[in-house]
Design an enzyme around this catalytic site. Structure first.
Site, PDB file in Angstrom:
ATOM      1  N   ARG A 128       0.857  -1.187   0.000  1.00 57.63           N
ATOM      2  CA  ARG A 128       0.000   0.000   0.000  1.00 57.63           C
ATOM      3  C   ARG A 128       0.888   1.230   0.000  1.00 57.63           C
ATOM      4  O   ARG A 128       1.885   1.299   0.724  1.00 57.63           O
ATOM      5  CB  ARG A 128      -0.909   0.026   1.245  1.00 57.63           C
ATOM      6  CG  ARG A 128      -2.016  -1.017   1.227  1.00 57.63           C
ATOM      7  CD  ARG A 128      -3.088  -0.676   0.200  1.00 57.63           C
ATOM      8  NE  ARG A 128      -4.212  -1.589   0.251  1.00 57.63           N
ATOM      9  CZ  ARG A 128      -4.301  -2.702  -0.477  1.00 57.63           C
ATOM     10  NH1 ARG A 128      -3.306  -3.038  -1.289  1.00 57.63           N
ATOM     11  NH2 ARG A 128      -5.365  -3.471  -0.398  1.00 57.63           N
TER      12      ARG A 128
ATOM     13  N   GLU B  87      -3.481   7.557  -6.138  1.00 56.21           N
ATOM     14  CA  GLU B  87      -3.365   6.879  -7.425  1.00 56.21           C
ATOM     15  C   GLU B  87      -4.439   7.370  -8.385  1.00 56.21           C
ATOM     16  O   GLU B  87      -5.619   7.413  -8.027  1.00 56.21           O
ATOM     17  CB  GLU B  87      -3.485   5.362  -7.230  1.00 56.21           C
ATOM     18  CG  GLU B  87      -2.333   4.793  -6.419  1.00 56.21           C
ATOM     19  CD  GLU B  87      -2.377   3.282  -6.266  1.00 56.21           C
ATOM     20  OE1 GLU B  87      -3.355   2.660  -6.750  1.00 56.21           O
ATOM     21  OE2 GLU B  87      -1.431   2.703  -5.705  1.00 56.21           O
TER      22      GLU B  87
ATOM     23  N   HIS C 269       0.302   0.028 -10.277  1.00 60.15           N
ATOM     24  CA  HIS C 269      -0.478  -0.882  -9.438  1.00 60.15           C
ATOM     25  C   HIS C 269      -0.814  -2.174 -10.194  1.00 60.15           C
ATOM     26  O   HIS C 269      -1.981  -2.525 -10.390  1.00 60.15           O
ATOM     27  CB  HIS C 269      -1.759  -0.201  -8.956  1.00 60.15           C
ATOM     28  CG  HIS C 269      -2.280  -0.786  -7.670  1.00 60.15           C
ATOM     29  ND1 HIS C 269      -2.878  -0.027  -6.706  1.00 60.15           N
ATOM     30  CD2 HIS C 269      -2.278  -2.057  -7.186  1.00 60.15           C
ATOM     31  CE1 HIS C 269      -3.255  -0.796  -5.691  1.00 60.15           C
ATOM     32  NE2 HIS C 269      -2.887  -2.038  -5.967  1.00 60.15           N
TER      33      HIS C 269
END
Length: 604
Positions: free
Chosen positions: A292, A321, A340
């Site tokens: 994370r 993000e 990601h």
């Protein structure tokens, strides 16, 4: 416990009774069971609809499932065999709120925010939200529980994909793959500029030894790396089975050549890597993060890169993000980034799709699986009576686990209930679940409830035993005390150890408020609200005033203060309830008081 108390083993009596939930129409109610009206901190949730309703369409019509983000074909087909499926991607919040009133279930990934407005707009029809992945940061769990909506996730299918991506970033960073690729494509040929470092023989610190972390460790050992791990809640034998040594947080930072992050984002791990912790690292360390983004203070990482403390970083996740295009971290020449992609393999996407589809279909059929992350269910009359003890149980679990020193791991948990009631007249399933929640949830991305507590404890190697202390007296109150003991661990606060060597905390409910009444062998009395400072000191005049003055000067409000002592002028433990978190400087001043032998700050 009185001398007349008899300890009774409850291995048979306290077994979890299966929950039977009938399939209901979408307009039915469950008058005999209600969802637990507490959030993850044990606080009351505002009461609106507290009835958990699972459904299949009573008139024979199929339920409707809205899939708001891309889902693997296998998962969609499974849903279509059971329900009407509406795959509508890239919905605006307004469009989602409009559609949701026609849907019985909603499936999202990480890009769709499922806030209170969604549940309000559903007008009670939405029964299940499925998160295709592990983290549920984008789902308002309190609102979901309040509106009677079950939330399920898919926690297992991404494990291998995330571990493989972590290893891919580790190797790519070490050999400057991304930078040299960009250089060659720009027409350059700078072999000397992109000399890398070898992995073999280097020390990798895996921070967080859960599913993904342990898989990364296995693969890193195959590359010839020495692997250590920090996870204060993983049993040492589990790590040793993989050939990994568990170490303290500071030891991991100070000895690692490479650090790979695999902890969830919780209040305890937020910005865990910061200016202070970077300063403890070996100069030239390299960092990988596929967990994370928020566990790293990104501004501090830029400073560490510029100063040379951190040689390189490889990041798949970010605090925000997508990150800003002009992000200094993203644009840094010694940082490798990916958008990601930890779960982005064909196999993982299909696995997640199937896993979440099965969970949603099961929920719509009236089944509760171990992937449920909210809305534990108990009979209404049991919940009403146990409500304050539920909060006490969770808080005792949180306190006990924070007293464990890093590196020793939690494996054995013993819970003792002291009660004047008959053995068969006290259902402790919910209490055991909340103790498990208090121990596991602060350091995990798993949300523990009555449904998944035993399964979650087993997955993490926790052996939880329960005993009953039968007291003489009136059975009007369900419990007198709850005692939580953690065996075979080291404690960061030696006074918390019982005579037999376990970390031990005990509490009771007074006037509806949970209180801590014993730490180790010391009797105390402090309300379990806010946070607690525990001090062991020489029992002498002026100690309460000295500590209180330090807290007052720092504008820290004291809610309760209690002192338990062995004998006058001997050793004593002071328990101080505080409304605010003291600064490090304030805690340091308390520790520097000559009469204070040890102290610890515990956050509830």
């Amino acid at each position: 416990m009185s001398s007349a108390a008899a300890t009774v083993s409850s291995s048979a009596k306290l077994a979890v009774k299966p929950l039977k939930i009938s399939s209901l129409s979408s307009r039915s109610a469950l008058p005999s069971v209600i969802s637990l009206p507490f959030n993850s901190r044990g606080r009351d949730i505002p009461r609106k609809r507290l009835i958990l309703v699972t459904c299949t369409a009573g008139d024979g019509a199929k339920p409707t499932v809205l899939v708001a983000e891309k889902l693997g074909e296998a998962g969609v087909k499974l849903l279509e065999s059971f329900a009407n499926v509406d795959c509508s991607y890239n919905l605006t919040p307004e469009e989602l709120n409009t559609k949701i009133s026609l849907c019985d279930a909603l499936i999202v990934r990480s890009g769709t925010k499922v806030g209170r407005e969604v549940f309000e707009s559903s007008r009670g029809r939405l029964k299940v939200v499925g998160r295709a992945g592990v983290g549920i940061d984008n789902v308002d769990l309190s609102a979901a529980t309040e509106f009677g909506c079950l939330v399920v996730n898919a926690p297992t299918s991404n494990t291998i994909a995330a571990a493989e991506h972590g290893i891919a970033l580790l190797a790519a960073m070490a050999r400057n793959v991304a930078q040299s690729d960009a250089s060659v494509k720009a027409g350059e040929w700078k072999r000397n500029k992109y000399v890398g470092v070898s992995l073999v023989g280097k020390t990798l610190a895996v921070m967080g030894f859960g599913k993904v972390g342990s898989e990364v460790a296995r693969r890193a050992k195959g590359l010839g790396m020495r692997v250590i791990a920090h996870d204060p809640y993983t049993p040492a034998d589990r790590a040793h089975a993989v050939g990994v040594d568990l170490v303290t947080f500071d030891e991991a930072l100070g000895t690692a050549d490479f650090i790979s992050l695999h902890m969830p984002l919780t209040p305890a791990t937020s910005k865990m890597l910061n200016d202070e912790t970077f300063a403890k690292m070996k100069k030239g360390v390299r960092i990988v993060n596929v967990a994370r983004g928020g566990v790293i203070d990104e501004d501090a990482l830029v400073r560490a890169l510029d100063s040379g403390i951190v040689a390189q970083a490889a990041l798949d996740v970010f605090t925000k993000e997508p990150p800003a295009k002009d992000s200094k971290l993203v644009q840094h020449e010694r940082v490798t980034v990916t958008p990601h992609l930890g779960a982005s393999t064909i196999e993982a996407q299909e696995g997640v799709a199937i896993e979440i589809a099965q969970a949603v279909v099961g929920a719509l059929n009236g089944e509760l699986a171990s992937t449920a992350v909210n809305a534990p269910m108990v009979p209404a009359e049991v919940l009403a009576e146990l409500k304050p003890y539920v909060v006490l149980a969770e808080q005792l679990g949180r306190l006990a686990v924070q007293l464990v020193a890093g590196g020793s791991g939690v494996k054995n948990v013993k819970v003792t209930y002291a009660s004047a009631r008959a053995t068969d007249d006290l259902d402790t399933r919910l209490l055991r679940a909340m103790i498990t929640k208090g121990i596991i949830e602060p350091i995990s991305d798993v949300y523990v409830n009555l449904v998944n507590a035993d399964y979650t404890a087993k997955q993490r190697g926790l052996r939880i035993t329960e005993e009953r202390g039968v007291l003489d007296g009136s059975p009007e109150s369900p419990l007198e005390t709850i005692t939580v003991q953690l065996g075979n661990v080291e404690s960061k606060f030696a006074s918390a150890l019982s005579e037999s060597g376990e970390v031990k905390v005990e509490g009771r409910v007074k006037d509806g408020v949970p209180h801590l009444t014993k730490v180790g062998s010391f009797e105390v009395d402090v309300s379990l609200e806010g946070s607690i400072i525990l001090c062991r000191q020489v029992d002498q005049p002026g100690m309460i005033g000295t500590v209180g003055s330090i807290l007052g000067e720092s504008n820290v409000n004291v809610s309760f203060m209690s002192v338990g002592r062995i004998a006058p002028r001997k050793q004593a433990v002071m328990a101080i309830g505080v409304d605010e978190m003291p600064s490090k400087e304030t805690l340091k001043k308390i520790g520097e008081i000559p009469a204070v032998d040890e102290f610890v700050f515990l956050k509830l």
